[in-house]
Each structure stands twice: as structure tokens, then as C-alpha cells.
Design a protein around this motif. Structure first.
Motif, short mmCIF file in Angstrom:
data_model
loop_
_atom_site.label_atom_id
_atom_site.label_comp_id
_atom_site.label_asym_id
_atom_site.label_seq_id
_atom_site.Cartn_x
_atom_site.Cartn_y
_atom_site.Cartn_z
N UNK A 164 -0.20 15.89 -4.47
CA UNK A 164 -1.32 16.26 -3.70
C UNK A 164 -2.26 15.08 -3.47
N UNK A 165 -3.45 15.39 -3.11
CA UNK A 165 -4.44 14.37 -2.79
C UNK A 165 -4.81 13.54 -4.00
N UNK A 166 -4.86 14.16 -5.17
CA UNK A 166 -5.21 13.42 -6.38
C UNK A 166 -4.15 12.36 -6.70
N UNK A 167 -2.90 12.71 -6.56
CA UNK A 167 -1.82 11.74 -6.80
C UNK A 167 -1.84 10.65 -5.74
N UNK A 168 -2.13 11.03 -4.52
CA UNK A 168 -2.21 10.06 -3.43
C UNK A 168 -3.31 9.03 -3.68
N UNK A 169 -4.42 9.49 -4.22
CA UNK A 169 -5.57 8.61 -4.43
C UNK A 169 -5.53 7.89 -5.78
N UNK A 170 -4.53 8.13 -6.61
CA UNK A 170 -4.47 7.58 -7.97
C UNK A 170 -4.55 6.07 -8.00
N UNK A 171 -3.96 5.40 -7.04
CA UNK A 171 -3.94 3.94 -7.07
C UNK A 171 -4.94 3.27 -6.17
N UNK A 172 -5.85 4.02 -5.58
CA UNK A 172 -6.79 3.43 -4.63
C UNK A 172 -7.73 2.43 -5.28
N UNK A 173 -8.36 2.79 -6.37
CA UNK A 173 -9.32 1.90 -7.02
C UNK A 173 -8.64 0.62 -7.52
N UNK A 174 -7.51 0.70 -8.22
CA UNK A 174 -6.85 -0.54 -8.63
C UNK A 174 -6.43 -1.41 -7.44
N UNK A 175 -5.98 -0.78 -6.36
CA UNK A 175 -5.56 -1.54 -5.18
C UNK A 175 -6.75 -2.24 -4.52
N UNK A 176 -7.88 -1.56 -4.46
CA UNK A 176 -9.08 -2.17 -3.87
C UNK A 176 -9.58 -3.32 -4.73
N UNK A 177 -9.61 -3.12 -6.04
CA UNK A 177 -10.05 -4.19 -6.94
C UNK A 177 -9.13 -5.41 -6.83
N UNK A 178 -7.83 -5.17 -6.78
CA UNK A 178 -6.87 -6.26 -6.64
C UNK A 178 -7.10 -7.01 -5.33
N UNK A 179 -7.29 -6.29 -4.25
CA UNK A 179 -7.51 -6.91 -2.94
C UNK A 179 -8.78 -7.76 -2.94
N UNK A 180 -9.83 -7.28 -3.59
CA UNK A 180 -11.07 -8.04 -3.67
C UNK A 180 -10.86 -9.35 -4.43
N UNK A 181 -10.15 -9.28 -5.55
CA UNK A 181 -9.91 -10.47 -6.36
C UNK A 181 -9.02 -11.45 -5.62
N UNK A 182 -7.98 -10.95 -4.95
CA UNK A 182 -7.08 -11.83 -4.18
C UNK A 182 -7.86 -12.57 -3.11
N UNK A 183 -8.66 -11.85 -2.34
CA UNK A 183 -9.43 -12.49 -1.26
C UNK A 183 -10.42 -13.50 -1.80
N UNK A 184 -11.09 -13.16 -2.88
CA UNK A 184 -12.06 -14.08 -3.49
C UNK A 184 -11.36 -15.36 -3.94
N UNK A 185 -10.23 -15.21 -4.61
CA UNK A 185 -9.52 -16.38 -5.13
C UNK A 185 -8.88 -17.21 -4.02
N UNK A 186 -8.36 -16.57 -2.99
CA UNK A 186 -7.73 -17.32 -1.91
C UNK A 186 -8.76 -18.13 -1.13
N UNK A 187 -9.82 -17.50 -0.72
CA UNK A 187 -10.83 -18.20 0.09
C UNK A 187 -11.64 -19.18 -0.77
#
Length: 108
Positions: free
Chosen positions: A1-24
Motif C-alpha cells: 500500500x501507500x505506507x510501503x510505497x513511501x517507506x524509502x522516501x526519507x532515506x532516498x531524499x537524504x541520500x540525494x541531498x548528500x550526493x548533490x552537496x558532495x558533488x557540487x
């Protein structure tokens, strides 16, 4: 359901923020440090800066990718709770049970 779908959203967003910060940010820092210490310029400077930033980013993000994937793929325990609750807690559990070198394993 929606809860399972959203389970990885926060870790994925945090990872994306760290990747962008480190790359730039990493590219900028590497470029100025390489230029100041070696005096090179042009394409050699850009390539060496990009390689340095890419290496630092990869080294920093690999444990986060492992934790993110474990959090996204986890199933509820028998009592309904989840084993992994946050990125730092997941990384520390993996390191404690499998060793710190495991956080840099290519496959898991």
C-alpha cells in the motif's frame, strides 16, 4: 500500500541531498585545492577535480546506499515493528552485526 510505497522516501531524499552537496561542493573545493597546490589549469584541472569529487562522493554515499536499500527492502518483524528505523541507526546496526567493512561492500 501507500505506507510501503513511501517507506524509502526519507532515506532516498537524504541520500540525494548528500550526493548533490558532495558533488557540487566537493568539485569546487577539489578544484581550488588542486589548482593552488599544483598550478595546473584547463582540462587537466577539470578532470582531476571531477575525479576527486566523484571519489569522495562515492566513498561517502556507499554506506548510505546500503542503508537506504536495506530500509526499502525490509519487512515488518513478527511483532509488527521494523528492524531499521533511520539511516544512522541502520548503518550502526549493519556495522555492529556485520562489521564496519561491510558498509562498503559492493553487494549485500
Amino acid at each position: 500500500g501507500a505506507k510501503a510505497y513511501m517507506a524509502g522516501v526519507v532515506p532516498a531524499i537524504l541520500r540525494a541531498m548528500i550526493v548533490n552537496m558532495l558533488q557540487v561542493g566537493g568539485y569546487d573545493v577539489a578544484k581550488s585545492n588542486i589548482q593552488n597546490s599544483t598550478g595546473i589549469c584547463g582540462v587537466a584541472l577539470y578532470v582531476s577535480s571531477a575525479l576527486t569529487a566523484g571519489f569522495v562522493c562515492s566513498a561517502a554515499v556507499l554506506p548510505l546506499d546500503l542503508a537506504k536499500t536495506r530500509m526499502q527492502n525490509q519487512r515488518a518483524l513478527a511483532d509488527g515493528t521494523m528492524l531499521y528505523k533511520s539511516l544512522p541507526q541502520t548503518i550502526s546496526k549493519i556495522a555492529a552485526s556485520e562489521g564496519t567493512r561491510c558498509t562498503y561492500a559492493v553487494t549485500s
